[in-house]
Design an enzyme around this catalytic site. Sequence first.
Site, PDB file in Angstrom:
ATOM      1  N   TYR A 126       0.813  -1.216   0.000  1.00 14.71           N
ATOM      2  CA  TYR A 126       0.000   0.000   0.000  1.00 14.71           C
ATOM      3  C   TYR A 126       0.845   1.263   0.000  1.00 14.71           C
ATOM      4  CZ  TYR A 126      -4.597  -1.991   0.429  1.00 14.71           C
ATOM      5  OH  TYR A 126      -5.767  -2.633   0.174  1.00 14.71           O
ATOM      6  N   LYS A 173       3.498 -14.580   5.162  1.00 21.54           N
ATOM      7  CA  LYS A 173       3.859 -15.467   4.054  1.00 21.54           C
ATOM      8  C   LYS A 173       5.387 -15.491   4.026  1.00 21.54           C
ATOM      9  CE  LYS A 173       2.629 -17.917   0.442  1.00 21.54           C
ATOM     10  NZ  LYS A 173       1.721 -19.081   0.445  1.00 21.54           N
ATOM     11  N   ASP A 230      -6.352  -6.112   4.685  1.00 19.82           N
ATOM     12  CA  ASP A 230      -7.446  -5.594   3.870  1.00 19.82           C
ATOM     13  C   ASP A 230      -8.306  -6.747   3.364  1.00 19.82           C
ATOM     14  OD1 ASP A 230      -9.004  -3.906   2.414  1.00 19.82           O
ATOM     15  OD2 ASP A 230      -7.560  -3.560   0.815  1.00 19.82           O
TER      16      ASP A 230
END
Length: 334
Positions: A126, A173, A230
């Site tokens: 972002y 991850k 999100d």
Amino acid sequence: MANTRTVTVINGDGIGPEVMAATIRVLEALKVPLEFEHKDAGTEVVAKYGTNLPHETVEAVLRSGVALKGPTGTVVGGGLPSANVGLRKRLDLYSSLRPVKSVPNVKTRYEGVDLVVVRENTESLYAGIEHIIVPGVVESLKIITEKASTRIARFGFEYARKHGRKKVTGVHKANIMKLSDGLFLDCCRKVGREYPEIHYEEVIIDNLCMQLVKDPSRFDVLVLENLYGDIVSDLCAGLVGGLGVVPGANIGERTAVFEAVHGTAPDIAGKGIANPTALMMSAVMMLDYLDMREEARRMEGAIQKVYGDGKVRTGDLGGGATTRDFTDAIIAAL
Ligand code: NAI
């Protein structure tokens, strides 16, 4: 009125003005000592200001310290950067807090869902740092810093401690993004050691999604970087009845902006049928933040009662009530 607090109100785009008007009606019926200062942001005010995030709006929130905000639209692909992301960056609203709780009488696949999504709000993909290397090849940078990861982890553990929650899950991850997500996890682990009473675990993001749809009761407080947060927020909204019912807050050191998880809902905007629950529940979170706890419980209780009675429902939950009908019912329940 003595001790009256000013709240900056940003209607936003699409269904924003409709759900905001409904929420302000309820706050006024509650007679909370709040004064509302209306300011603009979003795509619909670009022609007037030449930007979707006018300087005076940011200044107003900095002055008041608290804003209630409707959703603002963002064009897919080109166009201006998101007003939302801009506001979060300018006010350094580093944490996004989204409690996801089953709503009485709203039947979904799951019962008793009660978890909290804590999302880092200022970095990751972002950061919006993208460039074309050669035509046909685009690079988008994922920024993860120790500072931002540590403070969001601390926010998550502090929230857990304050609200008697038992478990924090660090989502990642790091098996693929070993450095960036690895740093994020390292920060969560370090902070977690300061909270021995709270169980800390780690789950890979794809596995988390599978586990959430299988058994959401397995989770308590989730701490995630920006993009994962999100996506998982919307997934979690789906567990309890959809975007119409999930509230949210963006919180920094000195300012807080309260807004629903949902967007501008262009498909139903202007029809008077949007569900205002999510913004109303965001206003409840705002009242708690302002230490107006009695009013918060009254407003929350009225919303629970209307759902508990099961008679007045908006279309997204299978009912036929308009935004106004629903709001009238809440005010009557107060
Ligand atoms: P959306 O949340 O606006 O809509 C998704 C679906 O949920 C639609 O079918 C919509 O009708 C329904 N829905 C959403 N809120 C509802 C409500 N209160 N009552 C009843 N139904 C509701 O997501 P979408 O379509 O992806 O985004 C539309 C625009 O909103 C985009 O420009 C996006 O950038 C913006 N957006 C803004 C946000 C914000 O300002 N906080 C958050 C998410 C999206």
